[in-house]
Design a protein around this motif. Structure first.
Motif, short mmCIF file in Angstrom:
data_model
loop_
_atom_site.label_atom_id
_atom_site.label_comp_id
_atom_site.label_asym_id
_atom_site.label_seq_id
_atom_site.Cartn_x
_atom_site.Cartn_y
_atom_site.Cartn_z
N TYR A 284 0.83 -1.21 0.00
CA TYR A 284 0.00 0.00 0.00
C TYR A 284 0.86 1.26 0.00
O TYR A 284 0.64 2.19 -0.78
CB TYR A 284 -0.91 -0.02 1.23
CG TYR A 284 -1.64 1.26 1.50
CD1 TYR A 284 -2.83 1.56 0.85
CD2 TYR A 284 -1.16 2.16 2.45
CE1 TYR A 284 -3.51 2.74 1.11
CE2 TYR A 284 -1.83 3.34 2.71
CZ TYR A 284 -3.01 3.62 2.05
OH TYR A 284 -3.67 4.80 2.31
N CYS A 285 1.86 1.28 0.87
CA CYS A 285 2.72 2.46 0.97
C CYS A 285 3.49 2.72 -0.32
O CYS A 285 3.79 3.88 -0.65
CB CYS A 285 3.72 2.30 2.12
SG CYS A 285 2.97 2.31 3.76
N GLY A 286 3.80 1.65 -1.06
CA GLY A 286 4.63 1.80 -2.24
C GLY A 286 3.89 2.20 -3.50
O GLY A 286 4.51 2.39 -4.54
N MET A 287 2.58 2.32 -3.43
CA MET A 287 1.81 2.54 -4.65
C MET A 287 1.69 3.99 -5.08
O MET A 287 1.70 4.30 -6.26
CB MET A 287 0.42 1.93 -4.50
CG MET A 287 0.46 0.42 -4.55
SD MET A 287 -1.17 -0.30 -4.41
CE MET A 287 -0.77 -2.01 -4.79
N GLU A 288 1.56 4.89 -4.16
CA GLU A 288 1.48 6.32 -4.49
C GLU A 288 1.78 7.13 -3.25
O GLU A 288 1.65 6.64 -2.13
CB GLU A 288 0.10 6.68 -5.05
CG GLU A 288 -1.05 6.52 -4.07
CD GLU A 288 -2.36 7.00 -4.66
OE1 GLU A 288 -2.40 8.14 -5.16
OE2 GLU A 288 -3.35 6.25 -4.62
N PRO A 289 2.19 8.39 -3.39
CA PRO A 289 2.51 9.22 -2.22
C PRO A 289 1.28 9.45 -1.35
O PRO A 289 0.27 9.99 -1.82
CB PRO A 289 3.01 10.53 -2.84
CG PRO A 289 3.38 10.20 -4.24
CD PRO A 289 2.46 9.10 -4.66
N GLU A 355 8.93 10.67 -9.42
CA GLU A 355 7.89 9.99 -8.66
C GLU A 355 7.60 8.62 -9.25
O GLU A 355 7.29 7.66 -8.54
CB GLU A 355 6.62 10.84 -8.64
CG GLU A 355 5.53 10.29 -7.74
CD GLU A 355 4.29 11.16 -7.74
OE1 GLU A 355 4.15 11.99 -6.82
OE2 GLU A 355 3.46 11.01 -8.66
N LEU A 356 7.74 8.51 -10.55
CA LEU A 356 7.47 7.26 -11.24
C LEU A 356 8.45 6.15 -10.87
O LEU A 356 8.16 4.98 -11.06
CB LEU A 356 7.51 7.50 -12.76
CG LEU A 356 6.44 8.46 -13.29
CD1 LEU A 356 6.88 9.08 -14.59
CD2 LEU A 356 5.13 7.72 -13.46
N LEU A 362 2.78 3.64 -10.48
CA LEU A 362 2.61 4.80 -11.35
C LEU A 362 3.36 4.67 -12.67
O LEU A 362 3.38 5.58 -13.47
CB LEU A 362 3.10 6.07 -10.62
CG LEU A 362 2.39 6.38 -9.31
CD1 LEU A 362 3.03 7.58 -8.64
CD2 LEU A 362 0.92 6.65 -9.54
N GLY A 363 4.00 3.52 -12.91
CA GLY A 363 4.89 3.40 -14.06
C GLY A 363 4.22 3.38 -15.41
O GLY A 363 4.82 3.74 -16.40
N CYS A 376 11.29 -1.74 -2.06
CA CYS A 376 10.34 -1.27 -1.05
C CYS A 376 10.44 -2.18 0.17
O CYS A 376 10.49 -3.40 0.04
CB CYS A 376 8.91 -1.28 -1.59
SG CYS A 376 8.59 -0.06 -2.88
N ALA A 377 10.45 -1.60 1.35
CA ALA A 377 10.56 -2.40 2.57
C ALA A 377 9.94 -1.68 3.74
O ALA A 377 9.96 -0.45 3.82
CB ALA A 377 12.02 -2.74 2.88
N LEU A 378 9.39 -2.47 4.66
CA LEU A 378 8.75 -1.96 5.87
C LEU A 378 9.62 -2.34 7.07
O LEU A 378 10.22 -3.41 7.08
CB LEU A 378 7.36 -2.59 6.01
CG LEU A 378 6.40 -1.97 7.02
CD1 LEU A 378 5.67 -0.80 6.37
CD2 LEU A 378 5.38 -3.00 7.49
#
Length: 647
Positions: A284-289, A355-356, A362-363, A376-378
C-alpha cells in the motif's frame, strides 16, 4: 433555552431519536442546515432513513468550522450505519469512513457509481429495507452514544462505525483508519528536502541474534486490530493455504483496479498472518505518495543540479522503445514530470527522484520505464526499513546478474550451515512436496551474502523447477527466506500447469509471450526449459560449505551499525544508495516506516520479457570479471537472451 442537541434530517429515524432525546436534553429538529446552527449546540445528529451522501458532505462543510462534534445514522441497502463520531479538530471523518467501507466491499466499483449518482440526484427518502423495528434499534443505539458524548465518556463511535442488519438486528462495531488523501480532514505536509533528509538514529536489536528492532509479539497487539477487518478494514480478508509445505497465509489489499494479495510464509500460521499484514502495508505504501504531497513538476534539464539522472537506474533498449506497441516512451530530459525528494547517502544530501521511480504502480502510461516494488521495505524503525530495502535490491540484483551473465555459482551444502531448522525445512520440502532444494552462493562484489535457491521436482507432476533468491548479512537467513519463497509455489500450481501447458509451451518458443509475473515461474515449470539452467545444474562441481563461502562478520547490538557498515562499503564501490520515505499516517501511528531504496547501477527486477531493463547498467558486464567468472568484460549481445526464472 439551551439547545444541547441538534437533529438534522427527516424520516422515521430522525423522529424517533428526537422523541427519545427530548426528555433528556434540549433538542432542536431541522430537516436540513438551511436554518443554520444554534449557537448553544453541543452536538449534532444527521439522520436519514436512506443513504444520502450529499447530506454528510454538507455536515462536514457546515460543522468543521464550528468545532461541534456530530454523529450520523442512515440506512444503506438494508443495513443501518451509525457513525463515526466526527470531531472537526481530529483526523477521521465521515468521508474517510465511507471510503474504507466502500473499498472493503466486493462491489466497490458499483458502489462508487451509486454514490456519485446519489450525490448528483440528491438521494432518496427511504431505503426499502428500513423496517420500523430496525430503525427503532438504531435510534436506541444513537441515543446511548449521545449520552456518552454529553457525559464526557468515551463513545463507541470514536473512530468506529456500527453496522446493523435491519432484518436480524445483528450489529457489530468496526474501526477504520483516516484516509491520508481525504479532501475533508487530511493535512498532509508538502514534500520538501527538509522532510527527506535522513540522519540515522540508534535502532537497538530486540536480541543479539536478531536483525529486527520490533518483535512480532509487540506488533501482534496492533496489526490485526488496526489493519484487518472484513467490513471496514485497510485489509479486508485473509486465507490460510494448507497446500504448501510451510505455513502460508494471504491477506487481501482491496484496490479499485482489483484485489492485491499479500502473503506471509513462515513456520507458524500466526506469524505468517502478521507477516502477510506487514507485506500488505508495504504494498500500500509503495503505490502512491500518501505521506507527503508532491509539489515539484518540472523537467530533468531544469532540475539536474538537484536530481537523479533517471537513465542511471537502467532503461529499456532503443529497440524496445521503437516498437509500436511498447507501453513507454523513451526518457525525455525536457519533458516535465513529477519529482519527489529522497536522500542520497553517497552525496549526504536530499536529491530529487522521479515519482514514477519512487512509487511502483505509477509506471504505466506516464512513465518511461517499467518499475516494480523492487527496493520497497517496511520496518519497525526507519533504519530497519532502509536495511531491508537494501537487502531486497541486492537480492534481485544478484539473481538477475547471475541469470544474464550465466554465472556458474558455487553450490552450497545446506547441511554445512549447522542449522537444525534449515535442515528440517529442506527435509520437509522433500518429504511433503517432493522437491529437492539446491543452493548457490550468488554474492556479488559488495560482499552482502546472497543466494540463488532452486527447487527441483522429484515427481512426474507439477512444476519441474522453481527459482528464488535471498540476501541478508546472515547467509542462513538469506537461505531460509529463499526457501520460504520456493515453498509458496510448491504443489499450489500443479493444476494450472496441466491446464495451461499448451500456452506455456508456446512461451518456450516465443519469449515475447512471457508478459506477466506468473509467466516467468510457469515457463521454468516445463521440463523442456531445464536446459536453460544447465549453467547452475552442472553436478560436477564440489559442494562448498557455508564457512568456506561466507566470511564471518562482526555482530552489532544496534541495527544502525550494520547499516552503516553496508553504506560504507557501497561508498567504497561508488554505488549510490538513495532512500525515498514512503511512510504513511496509517503505519506511522504504530511506529512503522516504509521506504523505497534505489541503487543506480544495480539491476532492477522486471516482469514481462519485453520489459527487460539493462541499458545503462554496465555492472552486469564487468562484475563477472571482477569476481573471476569471466576473463574479460561481457558485451550486451552475450547476455542471456531468455526470460529470467524469478517467480
Amino acid at each position: 433555552m439551551k439547545a444541547d442537541v441538534l437533529v438534522v434530517g427527516e424520516g422515521v429515524l430522525a423522529d424517533h431519536v428526537y422523541g427519545d432525546l427530548s426528555g433528556q436534553y434540549q433538542v432542536t429538529h431541522q430537516t436540513d442546515f438551511e436554518a443554520g446552527i444554534p449557537q448553544t449546540t453541543a452536538m449534532v445528529l444527521v439522520l436519514q432513513d436512506a443513504w444520502n451522501p450529499i447530506a454528510h458532505q454538507k455536515a462536514e462543510e457546515m460543522l468543521r468550522p464550528t468545532g461541534i462534534p456530530w454523529l450520523r445514522g442512515f440506512v444503506s441497502f438494508g443495513e443501518g450505519i451509525i457513525g463515526p463520531l466526527v470531531r472537526p479538530d481530529t483526523h477521521g471523518c465521515s468521508q474517510c469512513a465511507d471510503l474504507r467501507h466502500l473499498m472493503a466491499g466486493r462491489d466497490r466499483k458499483e458502489m462508487w457509481e451509486i454514490r456519485k449518482q446519489l450525490q448528483e440526484k440528491g438521494g432518496i427518502q427511504r431505503d426499502v429495507a428500513a423496517s420500523r423495528t430496525g430503525l427503532m434499534q438504531m435510534a436506541h443505539l444513537i441515543g446511548a452514544e449521545v449520552g456518552r458524548v454529553m457525559k464526557g465518556d468515551h463513545p463507541h463511535s470514536e473512530g468506529r462505525v456500527a453496522l446493523i442488519n435491519l432484518k436480524t438486528l445483528n450489529s457489530s462495531w468496526h474501526s477504520f483508519l483516516p484516509d491520508p488523501l481525504c479532501a475533508v480532514c487530511s493535512e498532509l505536509p508538502e514534500d520538501s528536502p527538509e522532510l527527506a533528509r535522513i540522519s540515522l538514529q540508534s535502532s537497538p536489536k530486540i536480541s543479539p541474534d536478531s536483525y529486527r528492532c520490533r518483535s512480532m509479539e509487540d506488533l501482534s497487539k496492533v496489526l490485526a486490530k488496526d489493519y484487518l477487518d472484513h467490513r471496514m478494514g485497510f485489509l479486508n480478508n485473509k486465507m490460510y493455504d494448507l497446500v504448501p509445505p510451510f505455513a502460508d497465509v494471504s491477506v487481501n489489499l482491496p484496490l479499485f483496479i482489483g484485489d492485491e494479495g499479500a502473503a506471509g510464509r513462515t513456520l507458524s500460521y500466526a506469524v505468517s498472518e502478521m507477516t502477510a499484514i506487514l507485506e500488505g502495508l508495504e504494498r500500500y505504501c509503495g503505490m502512491e505518495p500518501r505521506g507527503k504531497r508532491t509539489v515539484i513538476h518540472d523537467s530533468y534539464r531544469n532540475l539536474k543540479d538537484h536530481a537523479l539522472n533517471p537513465t542511471k537506474v537502467g532503461v529499456h533498449a532503443k529497440e524496445q522503445y521503437a516498437k509500436s506497441d511498447f507501453p513507454f516512451p523513451p526518457f525525455n530530459p525536457d519533458r516535465s514530470i513529477d519529482w519527489v525528494w529522497g536522500h542520497s547517502f553517497l552525496q549526504e544530501r536530499p536529491i530529487l527522484v522521479p515519482e514514477l521511480l519512487s512509487y511502483y504502480s505509477l509506471g504505466c502510461g506516464e512513465g518511461f520505464v517499467y518499475e516494480t516494488s523492487n527496493g520497497c521495505a517496511l520496518g519497525g524503525s526507519l533504519e530497519e526499513a532502509i536495511f531491508y530495502g537494501i537487502m531486497e535490491v541486492v537480492e534481485r540484483d544478484s539473481f538477475l546478474l547471475t541469470w544474464y551473465a550465466q554465472l556458474s555459482l558455487p553450490r552450497l551444502d545446506p547441511y554445512s550451515a549447522n542449522d537444525k531448522e534449515l535442515e528440517l525445512m529442506i527435509d520437509r520440502a522433500r518429504a511433503a512436496a517432493g522437491y529437492d532444494i539446491y543452493l548457490y552462493n550468488s554474492t556479488m562484489e559488495h560482499g552482502i551474502p546472497s543466494v540463488w535457491a532452486m527447487a527441483k521436482n522429484r515427481k512426474q507432476k507439477g512444476l519441474n523447477i522453481i527459482c528464488a533468491a535471498g540476501a541478508h548479512l546472515d547467509p542462513i537467513r538469506a537461505v531460509k527466506s529463499a526457501v520460504f519463497e520456493l515453498a509458496g509455489m510448491m504443489l499450489t500450481l500443479d493444476e494450472k500447469m496441466e491446464e495451461d501447458q499448451e500456452e506455456i509451451e508456446k512461451m518456450l518458443h516465443d519469449s515475447s509471450l512471457v508478459q506477466k509475473m506468473d509467466d516467468h515461474g510457469m515457463l521454468y515449470g516445463l521440463p523442456q526449459a531445464e536446459e536453460r539452467l544447465e549453467f547452475l545444474l552442472d553436478d560436477n562441481r564440489p559442494l562448498r560449505t557455508f564457512d568456506e563461502e561466507f566470511k564471518q562478520k562482526a555482530k552489532h547490538s544496534d541495527l544502525t551499525d550494520d547499516l552503516q557498515d553496508i553504506l560504507q562499503e557501497f561508498r567504497r564501490l561508488k554505488l549510490e544508495v538513495i532512500v525515498v520515505d514512503q511512510t504513511t499516517p496509517e503505519i506511522k501511528r504504530n511506529g512503522l516506516h516504509c521506504v523505497k531504496v534505489l541503487i543506480p547501477g544495480m539491476l532492477p527486477m522486471t516482469f514481462g520479457h519485453h520489459l527487460t531493463r539493462v541499458t545503462g547498467l554496465e555492472r552486469v558486464l564487468r562484475v563477472p570479471v571482477e569476481l573471476g567468472y569471466a576473463k574479460q568484460p561481457l558485451k550486451l549481445e552475450q547476455l542471456n537472451p531468455h526470460p529470467h526464472p524469478f517467480p
